[in-house]
Design an enzyme around this catalytic site. Structure first.
Site, PDB file in Angstrom:
ATOM      1  N   GLU A  41       0.879  -1.147   0.101  1.00  0.00           N
ATOM      2  CA  GLU A  41       0.051  -0.177   0.032  1.00  0.00           C
ATOM      3  C   GLU A  41       0.923   1.376  -0.145  1.00  0.00           C
ATOM      4  O   GLU A  41       1.848   1.282   0.551  1.00  0.00           O
ATOM      5  CB  GLU A  41      -0.979  -0.004   1.403  1.00  0.00           C
ATOM      6  CG  GLU A  41      -2.396   0.421   1.038  1.00  0.00           C
ATOM      7  CD  GLU A  41      -3.117  -0.320   0.006  1.00  0.00           C
ATOM      8  OE1 GLU A  41      -3.359   0.031  -1.170  1.00  0.00           O
ATOM      9  OE2 GLU A  41      -3.503  -1.214   0.541  1.00  0.00           O
ATOM     10  N   ASP A  44       2.793   2.239  -5.044  1.00  0.00           N
ATOM     11  CA  ASP A  44       2.915   2.330  -6.529  1.00  0.00           C
ATOM     12  C   ASP A  44       3.398   3.389  -6.976  1.00  0.00           C
ATOM     13  O   ASP A  44       4.355   3.576  -7.899  1.00  0.00           O
ATOM     14  CB  ASP A  44       1.518   1.944  -7.098  1.00  0.00           C
ATOM     15  CG  ASP A  44       0.291   3.183  -6.630  1.00  0.00           C
ATOM     16  OD1 ASP A  44       0.722   3.860  -5.600  1.00  0.00           O
ATOM     17  OD2 ASP A  44      -0.620   2.975  -7.307  1.00  0.00           O
ATOM     18  N   SER A 132     -11.896   0.818  -6.095  1.00  0.00           N
ATOM     19  CA  SER A 132     -11.576   1.119  -7.652  1.00  0.00           C
ATOM     20  C   SER A 132     -12.939   1.046  -8.453  1.00  0.00           C
ATOM     21  O   SER A 132     -12.796   0.422  -9.546  1.00  0.00           O
ATOM     22  CB  SER A 132     -10.398   0.258  -8.033  1.00  0.00           C
ATOM     23  OG  SER A 132      -9.299   0.855  -7.274  1.00  0.00           O
ATOM     24  N   ASP A 178      -4.250   0.805  -9.652  1.00  0.00           N
ATOM     25  CA  ASP A 178      -5.610   0.443  -9.600  1.00  0.00           C
ATOM     26  C   ASP A 178      -5.980  -0.050 -11.389  1.00  0.00           C
ATOM     27  O   ASP A 178      -6.791  -0.921 -11.688  1.00  0.00           O
ATOM     28  CB  ASP A 178      -6.786   1.399  -9.357  1.00  0.00           C
ATOM     29  CG  ASP A 178      -6.551   1.867  -7.901  1.00  0.00           C
ATOM     30  OD1 ASP A 178      -5.759   1.068  -7.230  1.00  0.00           O
ATOM     31  OD2 ASP A 178      -6.916   2.957  -7.613  1.00  0.00           O
ATOM     32  N   TYR A 227      -3.519  12.299   0.531  1.00  0.00           N
ATOM     33  CA  TYR A 227      -2.837  11.421  -0.404  1.00  0.00           C
ATOM     34  C   TYR A 227      -1.772  12.062  -1.175  1.00  0.00           C
ATOM     35  O   TYR A 227      -0.441  11.936  -1.210  1.00  0.00           O
ATOM     36  CB  TYR A 227      -3.684  10.952  -1.340  1.00  0.00           C
ATOM     37  CG  TYR A 227      -3.385   9.749  -2.212  1.00  0.00           C
ATOM     38  CD1 TYR A 227      -3.268   8.664  -2.243  1.00  0.00           C
ATOM     39  CD2 TYR A 227      -2.849  10.263  -3.500  1.00  0.00           C
ATOM     40  CE1 TYR A 227      -2.953   7.562  -2.971  1.00  0.00           C
ATOM     41  CE2 TYR A 227      -2.270   9.471  -4.536  1.00  0.00           C
ATOM     42  CZ  TYR A 227      -2.367   8.172  -4.086  1.00  0.00           C
ATOM     43  OH  TYR A 227      -2.071   7.216  -5.026  1.00  0.00           O
TER      44      TYR A 227
HETATM   45  C1  GLA Z   1      -5.265   4.555  -4.115  1.00  0.00           C
HETATM   46  C2  GLA Z   1      -4.497   5.081  -5.486  1.00  0.00           C
HETATM   47  C3  GLA Z   1      -3.433   4.009  -5.945  1.00  0.00           C
HETATM   48  C4  GLA Z   1      -2.524   3.826  -4.492  1.00  0.00           C
HETATM   49  C5  GLA Z   1      -3.453   3.289  -3.411  1.00  0.00           C
HETATM   50  C6  GLA Z   1      -2.595   3.036  -1.992  1.00  0.00           C
HETATM   51  O1  GLA Z   1      -6.019   3.532  -4.324  1.00  0.00           O
HETATM   52  O2  GLA Z   1      -5.601   5.064  -6.532  1.00  0.00           O
HETATM   53  O3  GLA Z   1      -3.102   4.034  -6.902  1.00  0.00           O
HETATM   54  O4  GLA Z   1      -1.811   4.532  -4.410  1.00  0.00           O
HETATM   55  O5  GLA Z   1      -4.251   4.463  -3.198  1.00  0.00           O
HETATM   56  O6  GLA Z   1      -1.765   2.257  -2.194  1.00  0.00           O
END
Ligand code: GLA
Length: 389
Positions: A41, A44, A132, A178, A227
């Site tokens: 987590e 990416d 997602s 995602d 984020y």
């Molecule tokens: C969200 C983002 C992903 C990733 C996750 C955390 O889902 O869309 O790209 O960064 O958070 O792992």
């Protein structure tokens, strides 16, 4: 677990409703799944490793090509039809159709010639839960545009363009996980994704286990700004090490200079560096069929996300603690961006139903919130399915 019969009902609906709405049958139906991340987590966007799987919950899109440049898309979930022309794309902030328009924009911007279609869309991926649903809509639209315009389907290239649509058209600065999993998932497997090379490797789940999604029924605002702040902190940490990304920093390099790092940045970096290691260890454990080890890595991941990366929430912590205490649970952690949304647990398959019932009851008692719990099957990535006739 969703039976074949239930899945078929979902498929049939857009088909029949398409017939009602457009007075003709669709040419094809697309299924684009949601996803849950087992481990890896906030790695990416640090060029690291992730290990998600696609869900047996999806967005379904019934499509018929048009011979003009218009897209007419009816969403059964929103009870609304969006209409736009491929020659005049303009933004309408916050509207569900932005994910579809963004895809049209990204593909045209990359030099592809698209043509129009009409469609009916319906999904059972909960919206806003961190599973997602937006990437599912993007990839469903991408599959529709590419099929109608006869553009060859390359999952990695398509995932990158869908990410571009989300970053630059919708304005959400997500990583590539995602879109990659929705584009490239394999049934019954999790997918190890190297977010730098974009190489993937399908990894089977340990035999006799089930993946259970635990939705806390909480949704937090300001996730985007938190984020983006985490992303900046990671970039700052990588710069400190003179590295292109935290992916390039080993635990040995980190430990050697950790005291010189700003304490907050140090914790953020420690999460990412240790989480990348955990993903690779998780893959090795899965290859050995070692569910216990995979579970304990998930538990460690949760602590790291809670304490070092600070993206958990009180409800996620309560949910994870309840899950971890159940017999038959190998491990549990928050999943996705965090601050609310879902946790994920790995449990013994034959205890999954009892696990779901007990966790629901205990979570409700502790928080007064009604959780949603899904026992899931790892599904394939986006695909065109034949019509059920
Ligand atoms: C969200 C983002 C992903 C990733 C996750 C955390 O889902 O869309 O790209 O960064 O958070 O792992």
């Amino acid at each position: 677990m969703k039976s074949d019969i239930e899945a078929e009902v979902v498929i049939r609906e857009p088909d029949n409703l398409f017939q009602d709405r457009f007075d003709a049958p669709p040419h094809f139906i697309i299924r684009a799944p949601g996803r849950v991340n087992l481990i890896g987590e906030h790695t990416d966007y640090n060029d690291g490793f992730v290990l998600p799987l696609a869900l047996d919950r999806a967005v379904w899109l019934a499509v018929r090509p048009r011979d003009d440049g218009e897209v007419r898309l009816h969403s059964l979930d929103f009870g609304e039809t969006a209409v736009f022309h491929l020659n005049h794309l303009y933004q309408e902030e916050g509207h569900w159709s932005e994910y579809v328009k963004g895809v049209a924009w990204a593909w045209q911007n990359a030099g592809y010639t698209l043509s129009g279609w009409e469609g009916v869309m319906q999904g059972d991926v909960p919206v806003g839960a961190g599973l997602s649903s937006s990437a599912a809509v993007e990839l469903a639209a991408a599959r529709a545009f590419t099929a109608v315009a006869r553009i060859p389907w390359n999952p990695t290239r398509m995932a990158l363009l869908a990410q571009k649509a989300e970053n630059e058209w919708v304005g959400v600065n997500c990583g590539v996980m995602d879109q990659m999993i929705v584009a490239a998932a394999q049934a019954d497997h999790a997918l190890l994704i190297d977010c730098r090379s974009l190489e993937t490797e399908a990894v089977p789940l340990p035999g006799g286990t089930a993946v259970v999604i635990l939705d806390t029924a909480t949704r937090r605002g300001l996730v985007a700004s938190a984020y983006n702040e985490r992303r900046r902190q990671c970039e700052q940490a990588a710069a400190f090490f003179g590295a292109a990304a935290l992916r390039d920093v080993t635990m040995e390099m980190f430990t050697a200079v950790a005291p010189q790092l700003d304490p907050l940045i140090r914790r953020r970096a420690r999460h990412v560096i240790s989480e990348n290691q955990r993903v690779l260890e998780a893959v090795a454990a899965m290859r050995r069929g070692d569910a216990a080890k995979l579970g304990s890595l998930m538990n460690e991941s949760h602590l790291s996300l809670r304490d070092d990366f600070a993206v958990s929430s009180p409800e996620l912590d309560v949910m994870v603690a309840i899950a971890q205490a159940q017999p038959g649970c190998y491990g549990a952690r928050m999943t996705g961006a965090g601050f609310g949304g879902c946790a994920v647990a790995l449990v013994r398959g034959d205890t999954a139903v009892t696990f779901a019932q007990t966790t629901t009851r205990q979570y409700q008692q502790k928080t007064n919130l009604k959780p949603n719990i899904y026992i899931c099957q790892a599904a394939a990535g986006v695909e065109i399915i034949s019509l059920p006739r």
